[in-house]
Design an enzyme around this catalytic site. Structure first.
Site, mmCIF file in Angstrom:
data_model
loop_
_atom_site.group_PDB
_atom_site.id
_atom_site.type_symbol
_atom_site.label_atom_id
_atom_site.label_comp_id
_atom_site.label_asym_id
_atom_site.label_seq_id
_atom_site.Cartn_x
_atom_site.Cartn_y
_atom_site.Cartn_z
ATOM 1 N N ASP A 66 70.836 86.849 -1.319
ATOM 2 C CA ASP A 66 69.950 87.091 -1.866
ATOM 3 C C ASP A 66 70.165 87.696 -3.287
ATOM 4 O O ASP A 66 71.423 88.023 -3.453
ATOM 5 C CB ASP A 66 68.512 87.877 -1.105
ATOM 6 C CG ASP A 66 69.339 89.166 -0.638
ATOM 7 O OD1 ASP A 66 70.502 89.590 -0.966
ATOM 8 O OD2 ASP A 66 68.579 89.681 0.371
ATOM 9 N N ASN A 134 60.982 97.366 7.370
ATOM 10 C CA ASN A 134 60.094 96.466 7.616
ATOM 11 C C ASN A 134 60.485 95.291 8.465
ATOM 12 O O ASN A 134 59.687 94.247 8.764
ATOM 13 C CB ASN A 134 59.075 96.216 6.474
ATOM 14 C CG ASN A 134 59.935 95.102 5.600
ATOM 15 O OD1 ASN A 134 61.001 94.940 5.807
ATOM 16 N ND2 ASN A 134 59.343 94.774 4.574
ATOM 17 N N HIS A 136 62.992 92.845 7.573
ATOM 18 C CA HIS A 136 63.072 92.083 6.906
ATOM 19 C C HIS A 136 64.670 91.500 6.860
ATOM 20 O O HIS A 136 65.283 92.639 7.226
ATOM 21 C CB HIS A 136 62.991 91.874 5.182
ATOM 22 C CG HIS A 136 63.569 92.887 4.382
ATOM 23 N ND1 HIS A 136 63.111 93.678 3.393
ATOM 24 C CD2 HIS A 136 64.879 93.183 4.305
ATOM 25 C CE1 HIS A 136 64.002 94.327 2.726
ATOM 26 N NE2 HIS A 136 65.042 94.037 3.302
ATOM 27 N N GLU A 141 60.608 88.393 3.943
ATOM 28 C CA GLU A 141 59.738 89.636 4.291
ATOM 29 C C GLU A 141 58.570 89.279 5.339
ATOM 30 O O GLU A 141 58.210 87.981 5.696
ATOM 31 C CB GLU A 141 58.945 90.101 2.938
ATOM 32 C CG GLU A 141 59.817 90.579 1.870
ATOM 33 C CD GLU A 141 59.989 92.053 1.840
ATOM 34 O OE1 GLU A 141 60.224 92.296 2.920
ATOM 35 O OE2 GLU A 141 59.937 92.441 0.965
HETATM 36 C C1 GLP Z 1 67.980 94.854 0.926
HETATM 37 C C2 GLP Z 1 68.783 93.357 1.298
HETATM 38 C C3 GLP Z 1 68.782 93.545 2.804
HETATM 39 C C4 GLP Z 1 69.336 94.643 3.592
HETATM 40 C C5 GLP Z 1 68.162 95.482 3.525
HETATM 41 C C6 GLP Z 1 68.650 97.012 4.111
HETATM 42 O O1 GLP Z 1 66.754 94.861 0.452
HETATM 43 N N1 GLP Z 1 67.846 92.505 0.585
HETATM 44 O O2 GLP Z 1 69.763 92.269 2.967
HETATM 45 O O3 GLP Z 1 69.685 94.303 4.799
HETATM 46 O O4 GLP Z 1 67.490 95.631 2.197
HETATM 47 O O5 GLP Z 1 69.204 97.915 3.310
HETATM 48 P P1 GLP Z 1 69.977 99.007 3.468
HETATM 49 O O6 GLP Z 1 71.448 98.413 4.291
HETATM 50 O O7 GLP Z 1 70.270 99.702 2.358
HETATM 51 O O8 GLP Z 1 69.089 99.939 4.391
#
Ligand code: GLP
Length: 241
Positions: A66, A134, A136, A141
């Site tokens: 993404d 959440n 995702h 989402e």
């Molecule tokens: C982000 C990314 C995800 C990631 C998630 C968790 O928004 N788009 O691909 O897995 O949030 O982030 P973190 O590893 O910083 O908790």
């Protein structure tokens, strides 16, 4: 699902990097599906160490999940910049073999189609995933429906709040992103899901142990036949292992 629990994120990152190494050394043209976020940093650190110790990645292609809409590749909080900082600048993957959606494309629908074509041309051997609090994956989402291919998504209030820690303030967090869809993720031959910390414990339980729910997008991974979930003791603490 194969669930592995490690004492620290760093131990977990070393294990995850060893799985990536196996893919890189066993395929003629390995394609790695990559993720961003705090969780994957220990994995990239360990992988960079493997490359420094002789692992050849010159034949590797990468596809990220993404990108934020509105952030240019050289914006410090863009996912392209994250990947440059934590991985690409430290290993020898040719720049033209590293793919992310373009968050500043003028025609976003065309950009989604372009990225779908990149995914079709480069079937993913292994997809790395983190998980949002959440549920995702990528930026898919929680919703009534999950979208199969690459699409534009409105980020949830919870995601904007969580990701604000990477920006000066919450106002600066983009409201939209382009993300690979769930079908593209499920088409990867192998998937690794990483999660660390107490704050991920409940969503990990919901994703792995409840049924498949579109309001917990990561639960769709229960449909895949080769998923390794890599946790630390805190994120595993709500599982009955
Ligand atoms: C982000 C990314 C995800 C990631 C998630 C968790 O928004 N788009 O691909 O897995 O949030 O982030 P973190 O590893 O910083 O908790």
């Amino acid at each position: 699902m194969n669930i592995r629990v490690f004492r620290t994120p760093s131990d977990a990152g070393i294990y995850a990097a060893s799985i990536l190494e196996r893919v890189v050394t066993s395929k003629e043209r390995p394609v790695l599906g990559l993720a961003t976020g705090g969780t994957v940093i220990p994995l990239y650190e360990a992988f960079v160490n493997l490359v420094r110790c002789g692992l050849d990645v010159s034949h590797v292609t990468t596809l990220n999940l993404d990108e934020y809409i509105g952030l240019a590749p050289d914006h410090p909080q863009s996912y392209r910049a994250f990947m440059n900082e934590h991985l690409f600048s430290k290993v020898g993957i040719p720049a033209e073999s590293t793919h992310l959606p373009n968050g500043i494309a003028s025609d976003l629908a065309a950009e989604c189609e372009r990225y779908n074509a990149v995914i079709r041309k480069n079937p993913i051997d292994i997809q790395i995933l983190g998980i949002g609090v959440n549920g995702h994956i990528g930026f898919n989402e929680p919703s009534h429906t999950l979208i199969t291919g690459t699409h534009v998504v409105n980020l949830s209030a919870e995601t904007i709040k969580m990701n604000a820690r990477f920006f000066q303030n919450e106002e600066e967090v983009p409201r939209q992103a382009i993300t690979m869809g769930v079908q593209s993720i499920l088409q990867a031959k192998q998937i690794i899901l990483l999660a660390f910390g107490e704050h991920k414990a409940e969503i990990i339980r919901e994703a792995l142990k409840d049924g498949i729910r579109t309001d917990v997008p990561a639960s769709i991974l229960q449909l895949h036949k080769d998923v390794t979930v890599i946790l630390d003791e805190q994120s595993a603490s709500h599982l009955d292992l």
